[in-house]
Design an enzyme around this catalytic site. Structure first.
Site, PDB file in Angstrom:
ATOM      1  N   HIS A  97       0.828  -1.214   0.000  1.00  0.00           N
ATOM      2  CA  HIS A  97       0.000   0.000   0.000  1.00  0.00           C
ATOM      3  C   HIS A  97       0.861   1.262   0.000  1.00  0.00           C
ATOM      4  CE1 HIS A  97       0.513  -0.129   4.487  1.00  0.00           C
ATOM      5  NE2 HIS A  97       0.470   1.185   4.346  1.00  0.00           N
ATOM      6  N   ASP A 148       0.144  -7.579   1.530  1.00  0.00           N
ATOM      7  CA  ASP A 148       0.610  -6.190   1.585  1.00  0.00           C
ATOM      8  C   ASP A 148       2.133  -6.151   1.606  1.00  0.00           C
ATOM      9  OD1 ASP A 148       0.601  -3.477   1.741  1.00  0.00           O
ATOM     10  OD2 ASP A 148      -0.092  -3.359   3.818  1.00  0.00           O
ATOM     11  N   SER A 244       4.245   2.712   8.018  1.00  0.00           N
ATOM     12  CA  SER A 244       3.891   1.723   7.012  1.00  0.00           C
ATOM     13  C   SER A 244       5.122   1.307   6.223  1.00  0.00           C
ATOM     14  CB  SER A 244       2.840   2.292   6.059  1.00  0.00           C
ATOM     15  OG  SER A 244       1.609   2.416   6.714  1.00  0.00           O
TER      16      SER A 244
END
Length: 870
Positions: A97, A148, A244
């Protein structure tokens, strides 16, 4: 994407057992053991030592990558929005992402070897690369939280050195490690500045089945958590998301080195404070895909048999030594553990000051107070007149307090207090040293001396260069009891009765070359310790006597804990000591519940005004418990009185339950604009707070002698006409005492999810340690400024008028100075998201910047409000 630093902050708060919003600050100062309250840290990223998370150093996480987006407008500015890990000479692993930002743009740059992304100081280690290819896992979809993981190919190979080197991949599905490490950069909160340095936090892996209870089937997790997911949390802490794409790793020992192995990639998590674990993409599930993809993308030297062992050996020369390694020497190399050195060139803590022109030092314990040894208050019969601090700043000494039992040339009661002419000019990140109150010390301390650089420099190999320059040296001594302490014959005449309980004996049993290190007399023996919710510099003792910095013959220090009573008599004359009092909120208690006042006395939770025990007598018992709210305390059963004589309206105390029953969509539905109509135009000049259906509370100074026409709630464009204004009859426009006024509406206000009242702060003795000054910035918007309370005596040092008990002293922890607006309303929010109005800022025609700000204290005006607002 929540920030990594915000995650660390909430983890640390939770670990302490109390969220900072639940800590109460006493109105009156009664102890010297309160620096963790007076100088409470609200997560300022520039703090001397991080209060949350742990700082990283070069080589420790040499694989850590910052992933950035170059601003298309200027082609230079880079926004670092994700983290990643170097896993091969030209490949970085991250979350899928992270390959698109909010504007659907792909990242284009990767930076390695740079701990501080916002400073050029460490750029000599940094390497920056363009991204030439992005490979997202083929099964990943942005609409779901599966697969992911992604690879970024760099435009060239990295230059391998100690600061830039790939990490290895953990291939086993079993995560048998008790502890994992997450690293990353991030901001201190939404729209805040980024933390300057890479930080790390320790986590515990969590079983996926247990983790699934926190993440049920949803739109993004339509199949729930799968084997590809890995959860991690400290089970005693609340959990938040991290950076992230950043790594979840473990450091494994080999070849007397420590290599990081990637266990997961940071994927997603939940908001701070809800006790949910973070979720990571499990590396072992994608090991084959990672290796195959890199090989297909042209990775050189990576084979199908590539595994943990081969990876560790490939980069072993660049890894850190094991911190516990035993020194081993051969003809070709020397393996050392430099952390065990007894002395090294460094710097003294910024709290230390030089006194006068001699070899004398002290420590800042308040903005106008320095502690030192009595020996440093006279040199050849002349008293010092100034101190030097923070390198080259000076401040005059106004008064010297020497312990009354000190005798010149004696080693007993050798302590003094220096009061300064003015407040020191201290930087934002400065925090005075805490006075350590416990007599028993069960941890290592540091001492400070002065010596030649070359003779004390740690040498890995080769010949030392001659460098006769002198520098501050940090000594790591051991503590000795009286029977083992070796006192130099030079100093025995000063200790004719031997060592006393007020003394500490420290040092090393080996001798140094003469004149290698001279003790800094009056300097601190210190350590950084956790207290409350953060880490603070503490001074345990002051260096008094010692040759060669305590090497061979030990150094003697004056222990501060032995002289707390005398220091309090000078700095807090006439005050009852409450150093052992604990003020806390017990969330499991409610009004009417049974409670324990102490180990021997039963109590009941009642409103504070119903407890007939005088407050100072109550705190002398050693414990003050607030039952859920700030106005309900655990009172001895025999001291519970009736409320019949109270002039405060019961509705004020019942407010929290009333507000809690109102469905609320906004965070502050009580804040209003106050407007004047002139020629059909409304001018909003003041702010106020709704306290019931007919009444708004504001300041008399903002209203002046006029009567406004309407109010408009901040979250609603509806205007309500004003009927009358009542100013406090004792309002003084010179010193702004009793600066409070009530506005009555013509028609009642109807409660809605966007309009509802605030409750009034009723605690007469304590104020929350964390508050927000709310200021309207537009018809439907406002901004918050974090502030925390100080003692009124702190404000009085710089304020032109006498500060009354009805006023509240505050400071902005994120600014050297503070300036309030006439629209500022001071709020605190409890765990049920009920807002309490604590203070009102007086009207000012212009901002006068001071270290502190003064508010009207709401709790001091409850009876007047009750009489006129019901």
């Amino acid at each position: 994407m929540r920030s990594f630093l915000a995650a660390l902050l909430c983890w640390f708060w939770a670990a302490s057992g109390q969220e900072p919003e639940q800590i109460m600050f006493p109105n009156e100062r009664t102890t010297l053991d309160d620096c963790h309250l007076r100088y409470f840290k609200l997560g300022s990223p520039s703090a001397v030592k991080p209060a949350f998370g742990l700082p990283t150093r070069f080589r420790e996480f040499a694989h850590m990558a910052a992933i950035g987006w170059t601003d298309p407008d200027d082609g230079e500015t880079i926004q670092w929005q994700c983290g990643g890990s170097l896993i091969w000479d030209n490949f970085v692993l991250t979350a899928a992402h992270c390959v698109l930002d909010a504007r659907s743009r792909a990242p284009d740059v990767v930076r390695l070897g740079d701990l501080n992304l916002y400073s050029a100081d460490d750029d000599r280690y940094a390497q920056q690369f363009a991204i030439t290819a992005i490979v997202r896992h083929p099964k990943h979809r942005f609409s779901a939280s599966y697969h992911d993981i992604a690879l970024l190919k760099l435009d060239r190979n990295v230059t391998l050195d100690e600061t830039v080197v790939p990490a290895c991949l953990w291939t086993d599905e079993e995560i048998r490690f008790r502890e994992l490490i997450a690293t990353g950069w991030g901001s201190t909160g939404f729209a805040e500045e980024h933390t300057p340095n890479l930080l790390k936090v320790l986590l515990k892996p969590m079983d996926t089945d247990r983790c699934s209870l926190f993440y049920p089937v949803s739109k993004k997790l339509h199949q729930g958590l799968q084997s590809q997911h890995l959860c991690a949390v400290d089970e005693q802490m609340d959990t938040c998301e991290g950076d992230s794409g950043g790594p979840l790793q473990v450091k494994l020992l080999h070849n007397s080195r420590m290599t990081p192995f990637l266990v997961g990639v940071i994927s997603f998590g939940s908001t701070c404070g809800v006790s949910n674990p973070g979720v990571y993409t499990r590396i072992s599930e994608y090991h084959d895909w990672i290796v195959t993809t890199m090989r297909e993308q042209g990775a050189v030297g990576i084979h199908e048999s590539y595994n943990e062992t081969l990876c560790a050996l490939r980069f072993a020369a660049y890894r850190d030594f094991d911190e516990q390694v035993i020194i081993e020497q051969t003809e070709s190399f020397t393996s050392v553990d430099s952390t065990k050195t007894r002395i090294y060139a460094g710097s003294a803590p910024q709290q230390m000051v030089k006194i006068g022109r001699d070899n004398c030092y002290g420590v800042i314990v308040d903005e106008d107070t320095v502690l030192t040894v009595a020996d440093c208050t006279s040199s050849r019969g002349v008293q010092p007149t100034f101190i030097t601090y923070l390198g080259n700043k000076t401040m005059r000494i106004s008064k010297i307090h020497v312990h009354p039992d000190f005798v010149r040339d004696s080693g007993y009661n050798n302590i003094a207090i220096l009061k300064l002419y003015d407040l020191l000019e201290l930087p934002l990140d400065f925090q005075p040293s805490c006075i350590y109150h416990k007599s028993r010390i069960e941890f290592d301390l540091k001492a400070y001396g002065n010596g030649r650089l070359d003779i004390n420099r740690f040498l890995f190999g080769g010949s030392p260069s001659i460098d006769s320059r002198e520098s501050t040296h940090v000594i790591i001594p051991k503590m000795f009891n009286e029977s083992d302490c070796i006192v130099s014959d030079r100093y025995r005449p000063r200790l004719p009765h031997g060592l006393a309980r007020e003394h500490l004996c420290l040092g090393n049993d080996v001798f140094q070359v003469p004149r290698s290190c001279d003790l800094l007399i009056g300097s601190v023996l210190d350590e950084w310790l956790g207290k409350g919710n953060n880490i603070y510099h503490h001074t345990m003792a002051l260096s008094l006597l010692g040759r060669d910095c305590g090497f061979g013959e030990h150094l003697i220090a004056t222990k501060l804990a032995s002289h707390v009573d005398w220091m309090r008599s000078v700095l807090l004359p006439g005050q009852v000591d409450s150093s052992n009092v604990v003020h806390f909120v017990d969330r499991d208690l409610r009004e009417g519940n049974s409670c324990n006042v102490d180990d021997h006395q039963q109590g009941v939770c009642v409103k504070m005004e119903r407890c007939s025990v005088p407050w100072k007598e109550h705190i002398a018992r050693g414990l003050v418990t607030f039952c859920t709210t700030s106005s309900v305390i655990c009172c001895p059963v025999e001291a519970v009185g009736r409320m019949n004589n109270s002039l405060i309206h019961p509705g004020i105390f019942n407010c929290p339950s009333s507000v809690q029953s109102i469905p609320r969509k906004t965070s502050l539905g009580s804040l209003v604009h106050i407007g004047w109509i002139e020629q059909q135009t409304i001018t909003y000049q003041c702010a106020g707070t709704i306290i019931n259906k007919f009444m708004v509370l504001t300041t008399a100074s903002c209203l002046g002698n006029t009567i406004p026409d309407v109010i408009q709630p901040i979250n609603n464009l509806t205007q309500f006409p004003i009927d009358a204004v009542l100013r406090h009859p004792s309002f003084n426009s010179t010193d702004n005492t009793n600066d409070i006024a009530l506005i009555r509406m013509i028609d009642p206000i109807s409660w809605s999810p966007t309009i509802y009242p605030a409750c009034l702060w009723t605690n007469q003795t304590h104020t929350p340690i964390v508050m927000n000054a709310a200021r309207p910035t537009g018809p439907t918007s406002f901004e918050f400024t974090l502030v925390h309370p100080m003692y009124n005596s702190d404000c009085q040092r710089t304020h032109p008028h006498r500060i009354q008990d009805s006023q509240l002293c505050t400071r902005d922890p994120n600014s050297l100075t503070t300036c309030t607006s006439s629209t500022d309303q001071l709020f605190w929010m409890d765990t049920n998201r009920v807002s309490f109005l604590i203070g009102l800022a007086p009207n000012q025609t212009e901002c006068t910047e001071r270290k502190y700000s003064i508010f009207t204290r709401i709790a001091a005006h409850l009876e007047w409000i009750s009489e006129n607002a019901s």
